[in-house]
Design a protein around this motif. Structure first.
Motif, PDB file in Angstrom:
ATOM      1  N   GLY A  11       1.590   5.773   5.064  1.00 56.87           N
ATOM      2  CA  GLY A  11       1.371   4.338   5.482  1.00 56.87           C
ATOM      3  C   GLY A  11       2.230   4.024   6.783  1.00 56.87           C
ATOM      4  O   GLY A  11       1.630   3.342   7.633  1.00 56.87           O
ATOM      5  N   ALA A  12       3.410   4.274   6.498  1.00 53.68           N
ATOM      6  CA  ALA A  12       4.266   3.959   7.620  1.00 53.68           C
ATOM      7  C   ALA A  12       4.021   4.401   8.931  1.00 53.68           C
ATOM      8  O   ALA A  12       4.224   3.935  10.005  1.00 53.68           O
ATOM      9  N   VAL A  13       4.036   5.856   8.647  1.00 50.57           N
ATOM     10  CA  VAL A  13       3.798   6.635  10.210  1.00 50.57           C
ATOM     11  C   VAL A  13       2.327   6.147  10.803  1.00 50.57           C
ATOM     12  O   VAL A  13       2.076   6.051  11.870  1.00 50.57           O
ATOM     13  N   SER A  14       1.313   6.041   9.648  1.00 51.44           N
ATOM     14  CA  SER A  14      -0.099   5.497  10.445  1.00 51.44           C
ATOM     15  C   SER A  14      -0.043   4.350  11.166  1.00 51.44           C
ATOM     16  O   SER A  14      -0.620   4.057  12.260  1.00 51.44           O
TER      17      SER A  14
ATOM     18  N   PHE B  70      -0.989   3.712  14.879  1.00 53.13           N
ATOM     19  CA  PHE B  70      -2.112   2.915  15.254  1.00 53.13           C
ATOM     20  C   PHE B  70      -1.554   1.863  16.462  1.00 53.13           C
ATOM     21  O   PHE B  70      -2.238   1.744  17.318  1.00 53.13           O
ATOM     22  N   LYS B  71      -0.320   1.333  16.174  1.00 56.90           N
ATOM     23  CA  LYS B  71       0.033   0.396  17.244  1.00 56.90           C
ATOM     24  C   LYS B  71       0.297   1.124  18.553  1.00 56.90           C
ATOM     25  O   LYS B  71       0.047   0.454  19.446  1.00 56.90           O
TER      26      LYS B  71
ATOM     27  N   PHE C   1      -5.156   6.300   9.821  1.00 58.84           N
ATOM     28  CA  PHE C   1      -4.403   6.400   8.562  1.00 58.84           C
ATOM     29  C   PHE C   1      -5.036   7.425   7.794  1.00 58.84           C
ATOM     30  O   PHE C   1      -4.247   8.371   6.856  1.00 58.84           O
ATOM     31  N   ALA C   2      -6.334   7.656   7.844  1.00 55.88           N
ATOM     32  CA  ALA C   2      -6.963   8.780   6.934  1.00 55.88           C
ATOM     33  C   ALA C   2      -6.601  10.115   7.273  1.00 55.88           C
ATOM     34  O   ALA C   2      -6.162  10.966   6.652  1.00 55.88           O
ATOM     35  N   VAL C   3      -6.405  10.436   8.684  1.00 57.11           N
ATOM     36  CA  VAL C   3      -5.944  11.685   9.244  1.00 57.11           C
ATOM     37  C   VAL C   3      -4.315  11.873   9.006  1.00 57.11           C
ATOM     38  O   VAL C   3      -3.996  12.874   8.598  1.00 57.11           O
TER      39      VAL C   3
END
Length: 87
Positions: A18-21, A25-26, A62-64
């Motif tokens: 969650g944190a990495v995605s 994304f940002k 997020f999914a990847v």
């Protein structure tokens, strides 16, 4: 027993994903839109297309990221225990 041992590892990996995605994304959003922040669903300054495109991009990232981190964690558990988690 292997499933029980893997549960805390899986939880930690999910939090990490969650944190990495979010960070990925940002950065991708900045490149794609030239804006620092993605639009919020309730923002009146953006149309439906922009809101839904941002949400789709965020979901895909997020999914990847989650799949990659979960898969790497499973490989790590297999190396440590000799068993694939969940088998």
């Amino acid at each position: 027993m292997n499933k029980l041992v893997y549960k805390p590892v899986s939880l930690a990996l999910s939090i990490t994903a969650g944190a990495v995605s979010g960070l990925v994304f940002k950065q991708v959003w900045k490149l794609v839109s030239n804006e620092d922040e993605a639009p919020k669903a309730t923002s009146r300054d953006y149309g439906w297309g922009e809101i839904l495109a941002a949400a789709a991009l965020q979901g895909a990232i997020f999914a990847v990221v989650k799949a990659a981190i979960d898969r790497g964690g499973a490989h790590g558990v297999r190396k440590l225990t000799g068993e694939w988690p969940g088998d």
